[in-house]
Design a protein around this motif. Structure first.
Motif, PDB file in Angstrom:
ATOM      1  N   GLY A 165       0.801  -1.205   0.000  1.00  0.00           N
ATOM      2  CA  GLY A 165       0.000   0.000   0.000  1.00  0.00           C
ATOM      3  C   GLY A 165       0.839   1.262   0.000  1.00  0.00           C
ATOM      4  O   GLY A 165       2.064   1.232  -0.125  1.00  0.00           O
ATOM      5  N   ALA A 166       0.162   2.384   0.137  1.00  0.00           N
ATOM      6  CA  ALA A 166       0.843   3.676   0.134  1.00  0.00           C
ATOM      7  C   ALA A 166       1.688   3.842   1.394  1.00  0.00           C
ATOM      8  O   ALA A 166       1.385   3.277   2.442  1.00  0.00           O
ATOM      9  N   ALA A 167       2.742   4.623   1.259  1.00  0.00           N
ATOM     10  CA  ALA A 167       3.615   4.869   2.407  1.00  0.00           C
ATOM     11  C   ALA A 167       2.838   5.590   3.508  1.00  0.00           C
ATOM     12  O   ALA A 167       2.149   6.581   3.241  1.00  0.00           O
ATOM     13  N   PRO A 168       2.913   5.136   4.752  1.00  0.00           N
ATOM     14  CA  PRO A 168       2.161   5.771   5.833  1.00  0.00           C
ATOM     15  C   PRO A 168       2.765   7.104   6.241  1.00  0.00           C
ATOM     16  O   PRO A 168       3.911   7.413   5.920  1.00  0.00           O
ATOM     17  N   HIS A 169       1.979   7.877   6.955  1.00  0.00           N
ATOM     18  CA  HIS A 169       2.431   9.134   7.532  1.00  0.00           C
ATOM     19  C   HIS A 169       2.527   8.968   9.044  1.00  0.00           C
ATOM     20  O   HIS A 169       1.762   8.222   9.650  1.00  0.00           O
ATOM     21  N   ALA A 170       3.450   9.690   9.636  1.00  0.00           N
ATOM     22  CA  ALA A 170       3.583   9.726  11.092  1.00  0.00           C
ATOM     23  C   ALA A 170       3.379  11.164  11.547  1.00  0.00           C
ATOM     24  O   ALA A 170       3.758  12.111  10.842  1.00  0.00           O
ATOM     25  N   TYR A 171       2.791  11.326  12.729  1.00  0.00           N
ATOM     26  CA  TYR A 171       2.575  12.661  13.280  1.00  0.00           C
ATOM     27  C   TYR A 171       3.734  12.968  14.216  1.00  0.00           C
ATOM     28  O   TYR A 171       3.705  12.657  15.422  1.00  0.00           O
ATOM     29  N   VAL A 172       4.799  13.551  13.661  1.00  0.00           N
ATOM     30  CA  VAL A 172       6.047  13.729  14.393  1.00  0.00           C
ATOM     31  C   VAL A 172       6.707  15.039  13.982  1.00  0.00           C
ATOM     32  O   VAL A 172       6.265  15.716  13.047  1.00  0.00           O
ATOM     33  N   ASP A 173       7.774  15.356  14.675  1.00  0.00           N
ATOM     34  CA  ASP A 173       8.662  16.439  14.267  1.00  0.00           C
ATOM     35  C   ASP A 173       9.598  15.865  13.207  1.00  0.00           C
ATOM     36  O   ASP A 173      10.384  14.955  13.499  1.00  0.00           O
ATOM     37  N   ALA A 174       9.529  16.377  11.992  1.00  0.00           N
ATOM     38  CA  ALA A 174      10.283  15.788  10.883  1.00  0.00           C
ATOM     39  C   ALA A 174      11.793  15.833  11.131  1.00  0.00           C
ATOM     40  O   ALA A 174      12.500  14.854  10.882  1.00  0.00           O
ATOM     41  N   ARG A 175      12.296  16.950  11.624  1.00  0.00           N
ATOM     42  CA  ARG A 175      13.746  17.083  11.808  1.00  0.00           C
ATOM     43  C   ARG A 175      14.251  16.129  12.885  1.00  0.00           C
ATOM     44  O   ARG A 175      15.300  15.503  12.726  1.00  0.00           O
ATOM     45  N   ARG A 176      13.493  16.006  13.983  1.00  0.00           N
ATOM     46  CA  ARG A 176      13.936  15.120  15.060  1.00  0.00           C
ATOM     47  C   ARG A 176      13.821  13.649  14.651  1.00  0.00           C
ATOM     48  O   ARG A 176      14.663  12.823  15.017  1.00  0.00           O
ATOM     49  N   THR A 177      12.789  13.310  13.878  1.00  0.00           N
ATOM     50  CA  THR A 177      12.672  11.938  13.399  1.00  0.00           C
ATOM     51  C   THR A 177      13.795  11.610  12.430  1.00  0.00           C
ATOM     52  O   THR A 177      14.351  10.508  12.441  1.00  0.00           O
ATOM     53  N   GLN A 178      14.140  12.574  11.579  1.00  0.00           N
ATOM     54  CA  GLN A 178      15.272  12.387  10.673  1.00  0.00           C
ATOM     55  C   GLN A 178      16.558  12.175  11.456  1.00  0.00           C
ATOM     56  O   GLN A 178      17.401  11.337  11.094  1.00  0.00           O
ATOM     57  N   GLN A 179      16.715  12.905  12.541  1.00  0.00           N
ATOM     58  CA  GLN A 179      17.891  12.747  13.391  1.00  0.00           C
ATOM     59  C   GLN A 179      17.979  11.325  13.943  1.00  0.00           C
ATOM     60  O   GLN A 179      19.056  10.717  13.963  1.00  0.00           O
ATOM     61  N   ILE A 180      16.861  10.774  14.383  1.00  0.00           N
ATOM     62  CA  ILE A 180      16.846   9.402  14.903  1.00  0.00           C
ATOM     63  C   ILE A 180      17.210   8.418  13.809  1.00  0.00           C
ATOM     64  O   ILE A 180      18.044   7.509  14.005  1.00  0.00           O
ATOM     65  N   LEU A 181      16.598   8.554  12.638  1.00  0.00           N
ATOM     66  CA  LEU A 181      16.837   7.623  11.544  1.00  0.00           C
ATOM     67  C   LEU A 181      18.293   7.640  11.096  1.00  0.00           C
ATOM     68  O   LEU A 181      18.905   6.584  10.881  1.00  0.00           O
ATOM     69  N   VAL A 182      18.861   8.820  10.928  1.00  0.00           N
ATOM     70  CA  VAL A 182      20.259   8.920  10.500  1.00  0.00           C
ATOM     71  C   VAL A 182      21.174   8.276  11.536  1.00  0.00           C
ATOM     72  O   VAL A 182      22.140   7.574  11.190  1.00  0.00           O
ATOM     73  N   ASN A 183      20.875   8.480  12.817  1.00  0.00           N
ATOM     74  CA  ASN A 183      21.696   7.883  13.858  1.00  0.00           C
ATOM     75  C   ASN A 183      21.618   6.353  13.818  1.00  0.00           C
ATOM     76  O   ASN A 183      22.639   5.664  13.938  1.00  0.00           O
ATOM     77  N   LEU A 184      20.418   5.805  13.644  1.00  0.00           N
ATOM     78  CA  LEU A 184      20.262   4.351  13.579  1.00  0.00           C
ATOM     79  C   LEU A 184      20.981   3.773  12.367  1.00  0.00           C
ATOM     80  O   LEU A 184      21.663   2.736  12.460  1.00  0.00           O
ATOM     81  N   LEU A 185      20.846   4.429  11.222  1.00  0.00           N
ATOM     82  CA  LEU A 185      21.504   3.935  10.012  1.00  0.00           C
ATOM     83  C   LEU A 185      23.026   4.061  10.115  1.00  0.00           C
ATOM     84  O   LEU A 185      23.763   3.161   9.697  1.00  0.00           O
ATOM     85  N   ALA A 186      23.506   5.175  10.666  1.00  0.00           N
ATOM     86  CA  ALA A 186      24.950   5.353  10.823  1.00  0.00           C
ATOM     87  C   ALA A 186      25.530   4.302  11.757  1.00  0.00           C
ATOM     88  O   ALA A 186      26.623   3.770  11.513  1.00  0.00           O
ATOM     89  N   ASN A 187      24.809   3.977  12.838  1.00  0.00           N
ATOM     90  CA  ASN A 187      25.266   2.932  13.752  1.00  0.00           C
ATOM     91  C   ASN A 187      25.317   1.586  13.050  1.00  0.00           C
ATOM     92  O   ASN A 187      26.254   0.806  13.229  1.00  0.00           O
ATOM     93  N   ALA A 188      24.281   1.286  12.252  1.00  0.00           N
ATOM     94  CA  ALA A 188      24.241   0.014  11.542  1.00  0.00           C
ATOM     95  C   ALA A 188      25.411  -0.109  10.580  1.00  0.00           C
ATOM     96  O   ALA A 188      26.058  -1.166  10.484  1.00  0.00           O
ATOM     97  N   VAL A 189      25.711   0.957   9.855  1.00  0.00           N
ATOM     98  CA  VAL A 189      26.842   0.936   8.921  1.00  0.00           C
ATOM     99  C   VAL A 189      28.156   0.793   9.680  1.00  0.00           C
ATOM    100  O   VAL A 189      29.058   0.047   9.273  1.00  0.00           O
ATOM    101  N   LYS A 190      28.270   1.489  10.804  1.00  0.00           N
ATOM    102  CA  LYS A 190      29.508   1.453  11.580  1.00  0.00           C
ATOM    103  C   LYS A 190      29.842   0.040  12.054  1.00  0.00           C
ATOM    104  O   LYS A 190      30.995  -0.394  12.015  1.00  0.00           O
ATOM    105  N   PHE A 191      28.825  -0.706  12.500  1.00  0.00           N
ATOM    106  CA  PHE A 191      29.067  -2.016  13.101  1.00  0.00           C
ATOM    107  C   PHE A 191      28.897  -3.173  12.122  1.00  0.00           C
ATOM    108  O   PHE A 191      28.940  -4.330  12.529  1.00  0.00           O
ATOM    109  N   THR A 192      28.705  -2.884  10.850  1.00  0.00           N
ATOM    110  CA  THR A 192      28.548  -3.938   9.850  1.00  0.00           C
ATOM    111  C   THR A 192      29.745  -3.904   8.907  1.00  0.00           C
ATOM    112  O   THR A 192      30.001  -2.887   8.257  1.00  0.00           O
ATOM    113  N   ASP A 193      30.464  -5.006   8.819  1.00  0.00           N
ATOM    114  CA  ASP A 193      31.649  -5.076   7.968  1.00  0.00           C
ATOM    115  C   ASP A 193      31.347  -5.629   6.578  1.00  0.00           C
ATOM    116  O   ASP A 193      32.101  -5.377   5.638  1.00  0.00           O
ATOM    117  N   ALA A 194      30.305  -6.416   6.450  1.00  0.00           N
ATOM    118  CA  ALA A 194      29.960  -6.991   5.151  1.00  0.00           C
ATOM    119  C   ALA A 194      28.460  -7.259   5.105  1.00  0.00           C
ATOM    120  O   ALA A 194      27.833  -7.510   6.128  1.00  0.00           O
TER     121      ALA A 194
END
Length: 324
Positions: A165-194
């Motif tokens: 289906g269509a991408a859902p919407h969240a009722y959030v602060d966009a900048r702060r949610t982006q901050q969380i997502l970037v942090n989670l993705l950066a951590n995943a990349v940092k600790f993944t070697d392959a």
């Protein structure tokens, strides 16, 4: 409650209650000594006030520190960009790589300052949010772009998986949610070697869920909750080394998620690696009962194809020049 003054001691507090006597035309009065209860309530109020003042002093200190340190860091980043643009002459390959590293370290220091300041503001209850309906696919796409260079450098694939289906919407602060997502993705990349780092989303019962999965060594033996403690940096998985970092990113991310009426949790994947789940409200708190049990409540001034959407990042063929 009646307070009785005492000449040489703290006043005593009595709680009096009167009840009518049936058929007798009178009443009876009973009293209890509640001095200890009143003293405890007064002490709790004084302690809460002192904690509030400490949080405000901490926030003022970190704000001043952040401002004083941000100026030289900004200068380092600016001069590094000038050197990379060959403004003062062309750099050779080795020099170019070293200046890039200087810029990366300066950017990391700037991120650390932001985390410290956010933590101080959260403690003081002074961090403002501007909630609004936000399309998750847009947030995910922007967050993936932010970590794409690091993924390239390690030869990792970034994948985006959308629910039906269509991408859902969240009722959030966009900048702060982006901050969380970037942090989670950066951590995943940092600790993944392959392998790969994968982000997906789904919606159910007035909440939306974002998941970030990796093929790294998994969570540490100390448990998932230890990852969200402030200034805690643990090695991931069995035999894994401890990566550089301040240990603030995940702590701040969880606090931000809860402040927006959501939650952030972590677990090991059955087939290896770790998965972080970010739960967020799909609508304002008044119309989303049961969302955000801890720290819920947001203070204001805060079309995808099913299956894989094909955000695959190929490895960067250019190797880094080894240190001499």
């Amino acid at each position: 409650t009646l307070a009785l003054p005492a000449a040489h001691a703290a006043p005593r507090h009595l709680e009096l209650r009167r009840a009518a006597l049936p058929g007798a035309g009178g009443s009876v009065v009973a009293g209890w000594d509640v001095s200890e209860r009143e003293a405890a309530r007064h002490a709790a109020g004084a302690e809460a006030e002192e904690l509030r003042r400490q949080a405000e002093r901490r926030e003022r200190f970190f704000s001043a520190m952040s401002h004083d340190l941000r100026t030289p860091i900004t200068a380092v980043v600016g001069y590094s960009e000038l050197l990379l643009d060959d403004v003062v002459g062309e750099l050779n390959e080795r020099q170019h790589e070293m200046v890039e590293r200087i810029a990366q370290v300066a950017a990391h220091l700037a991120e650390l300052l932001n985390d410290v300041l956010d933590l101080a503001r959260l403690d003081a209850g002074r961090l403002e949010f501007a909630p609004e309906p936000v399309a998750l696919d847009r947030l995910v796409a922007e967050a993936l772009l932010a970590v794409e260079p690091q993924a390239h450098a390690k030869g990792l694939r970034l994948r985006r998986e959308a629910g039906a289906g269509a991408a859902p919407h969240a009722y959030v602060d966009a900048r702060r949610t982006q901050q969380i997502l970037v942090n989670l993705l950066a951590n995943a990349v940092k600790f993944t070697d392959a392998g790969e780092v994968r982000v997906g989303w789904s919606a159910q019962d007035a909440v939306v869920r974002l998941t970030v999965e990796d093929t790294g060594p998994g969570l540490p033996a100390a448990g998932a909750e230890a990852l969200f403690e402030e200034f805690t940096q643990l090695a991931s998985g069995r035999g894994a080394k401890k990566e550089p970092g301040s240990g603030l990113g995940l702590a701040v991310s969880r606090r931000l998620a809860r402040a927006m009426g959501g939650e952030l949790s972590a677990a090991n994947r059955a087939r290896g690696g770790a998965v972080f789940t970010l739960t967020l409200p799909a609508a304002p708190p008044s119309s989303t009962p049961g969302v955000g049990g801890q720290g819920s409540g947001v203070r204001g001034t805060a079309t995808a194809t099913p299956g894989n959407t094909g955000v695959d990042v190929p490895p960067d063929p250019r190797p880094l020049t080894p240190d001499p």
